[in-house]
Design an enzyme around this catalytic site. Structure first.
Site, PDB file in Angstrom:
ATOM      1  N   VAL A 120       0.847  -1.191   0.000  1.00 50.39           N
ATOM      2  CA  VAL A 120       0.000   0.000   0.000  1.00 50.39           C
ATOM      3  C   VAL A 120       0.883   1.243   0.000  1.00 50.39           C
ATOM      4  CG1 VAL A 120      -1.822   1.236   1.235  1.00 50.39           C
ATOM      5  CG2 VAL A 120      -1.788  -1.262   1.228  1.00 50.39           C
ATOM      6  N   GLU A 300       0.831  -5.865  15.944  1.00 53.13           N
ATOM      7  CA  GLU A 300       1.906  -6.655  16.546  1.00 53.13           C
ATOM      8  C   GLU A 300       1.722  -6.759  18.060  1.00 53.13           C
ATOM      9  OE1 GLU A 300       6.230  -6.792  15.123  1.00 53.13           O
ATOM     10  OE2 GLU A 300       6.330  -5.435  16.846  1.00 53.13           O
TER      11      GLU A 300
END
Length: 350
Positions: A120, A300
């Site tokens: 992206v 994460e």
């Protein structure tokens, strides 16, 4: 002397026991196998049908009778690194497995592997190297389907794919904050599994696009839930792990807990296990967002919280996601996948 009520209860229990034994011994063998294996969804390898029923098609580790491999030495092995977790999950390093043996076990099973990668914004520039090196090193000779999530489908490079390997683009919206791109990954992975992969894919790996393959990554990495040790923290005490430390967040981990710090840029496993991970991380992330909280390292942080509670069944060493700017430590005998050197200020939108 036995009271009437006691005798009635014992009689009922005996009748239920007889019915259970009758059901088990008169059921077809396949039915009994499915009952036994339904509780083993997180074991090393299971295949799910389109109806979601778990079978034992991949549980057997079978090799050709004539295959010749060196005898394992029970007294010799890697003595410079931890090779098994306290919950008995293997930690995969070079020298802990036989590649020929693994290939001969898994190739005949005709397994299918999905890969997700997000290209992206300016990260599209890294996609060509990722795809070309994946063709050279990632599960070579296996059925692999790469799903590229991008906001620039016209700029996706044309890379020649090998036999039984294919690439599919999935359009995503652009974003003004790289944190938003990172945060949406779990949602998009969940949607991909539910809409496209359920019933026709065995395993999935979710990898960072700003990385390249440098060495073989194959069936030794397969497992129920697979995590990768973060190269920046695998030598550190847990007090140095960048866990989410604010108790208001659902990604919170207290200072006295935590096994390892895992990468958000490489994880995977059995399709149903990754779906469960993605669903949970997405739900927790969205619940945090409603309260104005964003975890320290987005998905994460939520992944590390999930894997503290839901232990990975296989852990990959930092060979499986190194960092190009780091000096190679002596215990790293091969680099299989590594994040490239880049200028974050230039490629990130904020």
């Amino acid at each position: 002397m036995m009271y009437p009520k006691t005798a009635a209860v014992l009689g009922l229990m005996f009748l239920l026991l007889l019915l259970a034994m009758l059901f088990f011994y008169t059921s077809p063998p396949n039915t009994r196998n499915n009952i036994l294996f339904l509780d083993r969804a997180k074991t090393e390898t299971c295949r799910t049908t389109s109806e979601g029923v778990i079978t034992n098609a991949l549980l057997r580790l079978v090799i050709p009778e004539s295959l010749q491999v060196p005898k394992p030495n029970i007294l010799k092995g890697r003595d410079d690194v931890l090779t098994v977790t306290p919950w008995l999950a293997p930690i995969v390093w070079e020298g802990t497995f036989n590649p020929l043996l693994m290939e001969n076990i898994y190739k005949p099973k005709n397994i299918s592997i999905a890969v997700t990668v997000f290209a992206v914004g300016k990260y599209i520039r890294f996609l060509k190297d990722f795809l070309e090196t994946a063709e050279k090193y990632f599960f070579v000779g296996f059925r692999v389907h790469v799903y590229v999530f991008t906001d620039q489908p016209n700029d996706v490079p044309k890379v020649k794919m090998g036999p039984d390997r294919q690439l599919t683009m999935r359009s995503v919206a652009s974003s003004k904050r790289w944190q938003e791109i990172s945060a949406r990954r779990m949602e998009l992975i969940q949607m991909l599994i539910e809409e496209k992969l359920h019933g026709n894919t065995d395993y999935i790996f979710c990898l960072d696009v700003d990385s390249k393959f440098h060495g073989p990554w194959g069936p030794e990495s397969l497992g129920g839930l697979v995590a990768v040790l973060h190269p920046g923290y695998y030598r550190d005490d847990r007090s140095k792990f960048p866990y989410e430390r604010r108790s208001a967040s659902r990604a919170y981990l207290a200072p006295e807990v935590g096994d390892f710090y895992y990468c958000g840029g490489a994880f995977g496993g059995l399709l149903q296990e990754v779906l469960r991970l993605a669903q949970t991380c997405r739900q927790n992330f969205e619940a945090d967002a409603q309260e104005g909280i964003e975890a320290a390292w987005q998905e994460e942080s939520h992944l590390n919280k999930y894997m503290w509670v839901n232990k990975p069944t296989k852990v990959l060493s930092p060979e499986y996601l190194w960092q190009d700017f780091k000096a190679i430590n002596p215990e790293i005998h091969v680099i299989r996948f590594s994040g490239i050197i880049k200028n974050y200020e230039e490629i990130r939108p904020n």
